[in-house]
Write an enzyme that holds these catalytic residues in place. Structure first.
Site, PDB file in Angstrom:
ATOM      1  N   CYS A  48     -16.063  11.527   6.987  1.00  0.00           N
ATOM      2  CA  CYS A  48     -15.493  12.651   7.737  1.00  0.00           C
ATOM      3  C   CYS A  48     -13.969  12.645   7.690  1.00  0.00           C
ATOM      4  O   CYS A  48     -13.335  13.693   7.703  1.00  0.00           O
ATOM      5  CB  CYS A  48     -15.927  12.580   9.202  1.00  0.00           C
ATOM      6  SG  CYS A  48     -17.696  12.789   9.440  1.00  0.00           S
ATOM      7  N   HIS A  89      -5.532  -2.477   1.580  1.00  0.00           N
ATOM      8  CA  HIS A  89      -6.020  -1.223   2.175  1.00  0.00           C
ATOM      9  C   HIS A  89      -7.533  -1.248   2.371  1.00  0.00           C
ATOM     10  O   HIS A  89      -8.029  -0.895   3.451  1.00  0.00           O
ATOM     11  CB  HIS A  89      -5.623  -0.031   1.303  1.00  0.00           C
ATOM     12  CG  HIS A  89      -6.074   1.281   1.861  1.00  0.00           C
ATOM     13  ND1 HIS A  89      -5.398   1.927   2.880  1.00  0.00           N
ATOM     14  CD2 HIS A  89      -7.154   2.056   1.566  1.00  0.00           C
ATOM     15  CE1 HIS A  89      -6.042   3.048   3.190  1.00  0.00           C
ATOM     16  NE2 HIS A  89      -7.112   3.147   2.409  1.00  0.00           N
TER      17      HIS A  89
END
Length: 440
Positions: A48, A89
């Site tokens: 999302c 990351h």
């Protein structure tokens, strides 16, 4: 060879921009990235709040920029990382530090799912396999050793928290949850203990809605999906979380509903693509919120979890160093295997040629072949022993250009070494009497 990633996330992009950042299904996206001849491996995350593309190959930065341009993604909303930054990351993503809801558990499951899909489709090789396996391991470790995932951290629970803030209290209220999938379950779980009067659950498959209602408790009731309009009329707030490709709640629908209702209604749309037509916000008496409106809750959660995030950062730092070392070893091992594989190919050709000459001139039979192969293997091991030691040293000492040069000379981008062949060659190397001696 290098690792890089392209990131489009809630940090720079709106929900609409994230939604428009991919075209086609997951397999199509993987195929588009893998169609670049310089890319060996690829993994993609689609959630999302983020679209992330991880690649291993050469010229990765420019390739990712080309890919972004081909998808019509504006330069201003993308981030591109390389090597160490990329590794850090993905560890942060799996640990929940990059999520809108810091510490959320859902992202770890999504990383696992997309990792499995990448392996299934054959786009993940040895390098990204190691990277994503480590990320999943670190994500679990962070959650086990800190309290970063405690409290309202999922999108579903944040939506309930937002509703509670807007309405003052949820006690005695009536709610409608549209969608009984993963997000719907998160909402239901978060809302179950808020002392509501009624919780209606609408899902296209009524049986699935009933199953979720049973999990929530006696105040939850599954209702037919085609009766959504009726129950919006009755409820104080609605949280919509379906996976429908079209709008579930439209402006015209809400205009009809508001002609009947005497009080305002709160709609919280946490679906992607959106469930609620944006123009619904123009209807008088309708208060519409989307995922974008959850950013403030995210910031508050971040402040509350600052100490836990600091603990997570320390874990990630330690695990990142370990991952970098393991990748160095893998890189050296692949380059070494390329050398031995190339030598093995030449050896086989030369043995056959030498045997044919010996057979023609001296009449020797095939019994000599094992002797010739043993001699050739011994020669290769002794000849490549020093380069092997030097390659491992170069990898450990942070000299990737040396390893890259060997990969270029003996293999190149298109000639990767399979895991099976890698293990076979290593076994042959270790069978040498001097295999354990790394002195130059």
């Amino acid at each position: 060879m290098e690792i890089a990633n392209l990131v489009i996330s809630h940090k720079k992009a709106s929900i609409d921009q994230i939604q428009k950042a991919w075209h086609g299904d997951y397999k199509t996206l993987l195929d588009r990235v893998m169609s670049f001849s310089n890319i060996r491996e690829c993994a993609i995350l689609l959630t999302c709040n983020r679209v992330e593309v991880y690649v291993y190959g050469s010229g990765t930065i420019e390739t990712l920029r080309k890919f972004a341009r081909s998808m019509g993604v504006p330069e201003r909303i993308i981030e591109i990382h390389k090597n160490g930054e990329t590794l850090e990351h993905i560890l942060r993503v799996a640990s929940g530090l990059e999520s809108m809801m810091v510490g959320e558990d859902q992202i770890l499951g999504q990383v696992k799912d997309f990792y499995s899909m990448g392996k299934e489709y054959g786009s993940i090789g040895e390098v990204l396999d190691l990277v994503f396996s480590k990320a999943i391991q670190v994500g679990k470790k962070v959650r086990n050793r800190t309290k970063i995932n405690k409290g309202a951290v999922s999108i579903g629970s944040a939506a309930v928290e937002l509703a509670e803030r807007r309405l003052g209290t949820l006690a005695g209220k009536k709610a409608l949850i549209i969608g009984a999938g993963e997000m719907g379950k998160l909402v239901a779980k978060a809302i179950a203990h808020k002392n509501l009067d009624k919780i209606y659950i609408a899902n296209r498959t009524l049986q699935r809605g009933r199953a979720l209602a049973q999990e929530v408790g006696e105040k939850a009731i599954a209702v037919p999906f085609d009766k959504v309009e009726k129950y919006i009329t009755e409820c104080d707030f609605v949280i919509s979380a379906t996976s429908a490709p079209h709008y579930v709640i439209t402006k015209s629908m809400m205009e009809k509903i508001m002609e009947i209702r005497k009080e305002a209604v709160l709609l919280v749309d946490i679906a992607l693509p959106r469930d609620v037509e944006p123009e619904v916000a123009e209807v008088e008496g309708v208060l519409l919120h989307t995922i974008d409106d959850l950013r403030e809750i995210s910031r508050e959660n971040l402040r509350r979890r600052l100490k836990e995030a600091e603990k997570a950062e320390k874990i990630i730092k330690e695990e990142l160093e370990d991952l970098i070392e393991r990748l160095k070893e893998l890189k050296a091992r692949n380059a070494i295997c390329m050398m031995y594989s190339h030598a093995d190919y030449i050896k086989n050709e030369e043995i056959i040629e030498l045997y044919n000459k010996l057979h023609a001139k001296y009449g020797v039979d095939e019994e000599v072949l094992p002797l010739l192969e043993s001699f050739a293997n011994s020669l290769i091991k002794k000849f490549l022993r020093k380069p092997t030691v030097r390659l491992r040293q170069a990898a450990r000492n942070g000299k990737p250009e040396v390893v890259d040069a060997v990969e270029f000379l003996f293999g190149g981008v298109k000639d990767g070494i399979s895991k099976g062949k890698n293990e076979k060659i290593e076994k042959e190397q270790n069978s040498s009497p001097n295999a354990g001696n790394e002195a130059v």
